[in-house]
Write an enzyme that holds these catalytic residues in place. Structure first.
Site, short mmCIF file in Angstrom:
data_model
loop_
_atom_site.label_atom_id
_atom_site.label_comp_id
_atom_site.label_asym_id
_atom_site.label_seq_id
_atom_site.Cartn_x
_atom_site.Cartn_y
_atom_site.Cartn_z
CD GLU A 56 -2.69 1.04 2.48
OE1 GLU A 56 -2.65 -0.15 3.11
OE2 GLU A 56 -3.38 1.89 2.75
NE ARG A 281 2.48 -8.21 10.28
CZ ARG A 281 2.81 -6.99 9.67
NH1 ARG A 281 3.36 -6.27 9.79
NH2 ARG A 281 1.61 -6.99 8.61
CE LYS A 291 3.12 0.31 4.93
NZ LYS A 291 2.60 0.01 3.57
P1 ATP Z 1 2.53 -2.26 8.07
O1 ATP Z 1 1.99 -2.96 9.22
O2 ATP Z 1 4.13 -2.07 8.23
O3 ATP Z 1 2.00 -0.92 7.92
P2 ATP Z 1 1.51 -3.47 5.88
O4 ATP Z 1 1.22 -4.70 6.15
O5 ATP Z 1 -0.07 -2.47 6.16
O6 ATP Z 1 2.41 -3.08 6.65
P3 ATP Z 1 1.43 -3.17 3.16
O7 ATP Z 1 2.08 -2.30 2.43
O8 ATP Z 1 0.18 -3.63 2.94
O9 ATP Z 1 1.93 -2.95 4.57
O10 ATP Z 1 2.46 -4.70 2.73
C1 ATP Z 1 2.69 -4.99 1.69
C2 ATP Z 1 3.13 -6.67 1.79
O11 ATP Z 1 4.13 -6.90 2.79
C3 ATP Z 1 1.78 -7.22 2.28
O12 ATP Z 1 1.66 -8.55 1.57
C4 ATP Z 1 2.40 -7.59 3.89
O13 ATP Z 1 1.72 -8.71 4.23
C5 ATP Z 1 3.85 -7.65 3.61
N1 ATP Z 1 4.21 -7.39 4.86
C6 ATP Z 1 4.21 -6.29 5.69
N2 ATP Z 1 5.00 -6.11 7.04
C7 ATP Z 1 5.58 -7.19 6.58
C8 ATP Z 1 6.39 -7.75 7.75
N3 ATP Z 1 6.69 -7.30 9.15
N4 ATP Z 1 7.07 -8.94 7.58
C9 ATP Z 1 6.53 -9.72 6.43
N5 ATP Z 1 5.55 -9.31 5.36
C10 ATP Z 1 5.34 -7.91 5.67
MG MG Z 2 -1.73 -3.39 4.87
#
Ligand code: ATP
Ligand code: MG
Length: 584
Positions: A56, A281, A291
């Site tokens: 995102e 994760r 984020k």
């Molecule tokens: P955050 O929780 O840091 O805001 P998010 O999951 O909202 O992260 P996205 O941009 O939606 O961020 O993530 C893009 C991809 O990266 C998704 O498939 C998500 O599952 C993966 N991802 C995000 N954080 C992690 C993590 N800590 N470990 C492994 N994969 C991750």
């Molecule tokens: Mg997300």
């Protein structure tokens, strides 16, 4: 439609040993790859493997995202498949072009290529709208007039079922009319939603008539003002995967409870159906990874920006001097599993050292200079000393380092009153200067405050190259630079951003700011480095002998003003941790 299968049990041991030079020397094995191998064997997706990385664009990528990138692009590479980069841009208010550009740069820097497959979920808004109409026509979606607050109140809890909305049984005609008018901008924000008609009594809260569309009068960074209704993530994601022909939709564990919804939308629409697979994760000690929290650190000025070298962001790690290979090795080494855990940041540091040890040229630099005058060295003589660029790799060659009567050594390498086991320089004592001569401290000069400001030493001209013909031994070798030739440098030493392993506490929502490490950045402005660094470019990485791995800062380092970031120290704490684990 093929029914998605239950994930088979994860393999928790992930024996991978990766050379820092090449990828996948020994292939990682894990439960996701097992599923994919089985799907290839049974020809489930016609033998295809097609993954995607779906960020995102609401912030910069962090090392947790790297885990997902290495997994998705790595699997595609390994199985001869493809991996798409897709921006999951359904939330116009939080998204920004700056984030989109940084994400592309970071994925490329990590060494991956999406070819011509860069997509946006917003590319599918027309199709998503058509599919929503289909669901309304099937009686599987309805327009609801409940406010966001009322939606929350009627959703129920884990122990109580939800309550059906009074608008749930509107006719198809009325729903079609209202949904089209939602799109036409006839209603204010928050006044209506489109909801999937599933089951308000479902034990899974995600299945209690989830919202598919909400009204938002917001300009979208990619599609502008075309829409005033925006689809929700759960509805958008599965349809996007389907449109792109994704075979394995790999996501993090929190989406496990969303999988029934992912499957419901695709089954009700009767369209191509990828397999969603969840993994744990990455959490890393001594830092935060969400984020939202990282944005707070940036916005409130606790760090200098998203690419501050203390940040766990890809851009921060890059600026700090971490090679992309080290991040890939780290991600493959931690492997993927189904249970959440916290990885010790010392393992990341170990992976960084492992690559830099092989690839970073050695140079000499003095962080806390102390002047040394060689009183018996000819005033106008300069010698060039041959130095190895990497003692571990002869193919990296040698360079010439100038030597003269005035030198700098590190203050730490001299003690007026040396403690036991301190073998470096002290009054009357002899040490070896790396790649040069033996020197002996004859006199200590102090200023009016009693602080040592200069050492007057003699050198032994017969010890050039570092050995005495008479077999005399010294117990220490120290580094140095020529005072006449050295370049001035600013050196930034980084420490962990937080003082405790888990700054968020058990509930993940604690006041993490109170654990910020006040000493996470130390700036040394008076450093001296050997002249070869004058030719180095921003981003170049080095080992300053005996001090650690450093890189030239990509933003602030300029010809005539060298700024170096310490990437990691030389001290390997991970090896110790591993040894103690083996003993236990
Ligand atoms: P955050 O929780 O840091 O805001 P998010 O999951 O909202 O992260 P996205 O941009 O939606 O961020 O993530 C893009 C991809 O990266 C998704 O498939 C998500 O599952 C993966 N991802 C995000 N954080 C992690 C993590 N800590 N470990 C492994 N994969 C991750
Ligand atoms: Mg997300």
């Amino acid at each position: 439609m093929s029914e998605p299968e239950e994930s088979i049990s994860p393999d928790k041991s992930n024996p991978t040993s990766l050379s820092p030079q090449g990828r996948n020397e020994s292939r990682p094995t894990d439960f996701i790859r097992d599923i994919i191998r089985r799907d290839i064997e049974t020809n489930r997706f016609g033998g295809r493997v097609h993954t995607r990385f779906p960020p995102e664009p609401n912030g910069y990528l962090h090392i947790g995202h790297a885990k997902s990138i290495v997994l998705n692009f790595g699997i595609a590479e390994e199985f001869g498949g493809l991996c798409n980069l897709r921006f999951d841009d359904t939330n116009p208010e939080k998204e920004d072009i700056e984030y989109i550009e940084s994400i592309k740069e970071d994925v490329r820097w990590l060494g991956y290529d999406w070819g011509d497959r860069l997509f946006h979920a917003s590319d599918y808004f027309d199709q998503l709208y058509e599919y929503a109409i289909e669901l309304i026509k099937k009686g599987k979606a309805y327009v609801d007039d409940l406010s966001p607050e009322e939606l929350r109140q009627t959703r129920g809890t884990l122990t109580e079922p939800g309550i059906e909305s009074p608008y749930r049984n509107r006719s198809v005609e009325e729903n079609l009319d209202l949904f089209q008018r939602m799109r036409a901008g006839e209603f204010p924000e928050g006044s209506r939603t489109l909801r999937a008609k599933i089951d308000m009594k479902s034990p899974n809260l995600n299945m209690r008539d989830p919202v598919m569309y909400r009204i938002k009068y917001a300009t979208h960074p990619h599609v502008g003002d075309k829409w005033c209704i925006y689809p929700m993530y759960d509805y958008t994601h599965c349809v996007s995967d389907s449109i792109e022909g994704i075979t394995h939709s790999i996501c993090t564990l929190e989406f496990e409870d969303h999988r029934p919804l992912y499957d419901w939308f695709l089954d009700e629409l009767g369209i191509y159906h990828p397999q969603q697979i969840e993994f744990a994760r990455l959490n890393l000690s001594y830092t935060v990874m969400s984020k939202r929290k990282l944005l707070q650190l940036v916005k409130e000025g606790y760090v200098a920006g998203w690419d501050d070298p203390r940040m766990p962001t890809i851009s921060g790690l890059r600026r700090r001097g971490v090679p992309p290979q080290a991040i890939r090795n780290f991600c493959e080494r931690i492997g993927v599993a189904k249970n959440d855990s916290v990885v010790d940041i010392a393992l990341l540091e170990f992976c960084i050292r492992e690559v830099l040890n092989k690839t970073a040229p050695r140079v000499m630099g003095v962080l806390n200079p102390l002047k040394v005058t060689l009183i018996n060295y000819p005033e106008d003589q300069v010698e060039m000393m041959e130095a190895l660029n990497n003692p571990e790799d002869a193919s990296m060659g040698t360079r010439w380092v100038p030597f003269c009567r005035e030198l700098y050594i590190d203050r730490d390498d001299f003690r007026e009153e040396p403690p036991p086991k301190y073998y470096r320089l002290a009054p009357g004592r002899e040490v070896r200067l790396r790649y040069a001569y033996f020197i002996k401290c004859e006199e200590v000069i102090k200023d009016e405050n009693g602080e040592v400001i200069e050492l007057r030493c003699t050198y032994d001209p017969n010890t050039r190259g570092g050995f005495a013909p008479d077999g005399r031994k010294v117990k220490a070798t120290i580094h140095w630079v020529s005072a006449r030739h050295a370049l001035d440098a600013e050196v930034r030493l980084y420490d962990r951003l937080f003082t405790v392993p888990n700054p968020l506490g058990e509930d993940e929502e604690g006041d993490f700011l109170k654990y910020l490490n006040p000493n996470s950045l130390t700036i040394l402005t008076n450093c001296k480095v050997e002249p070869s660094l004058g030719e180095a470019k921003p981003g170049d990485r080095f080992q300053l002998e005996r001090e650690g791995y450093f890189c030239l800062d990509s933003k602030d380092s300029q010809p005539g003003h060298i700024v170096m970031n310490r990437t990691v120290t030389l001290k390997d704490t991970w090896a110790k941790i591993e040894a103690s684990l083996k003993e236990a």
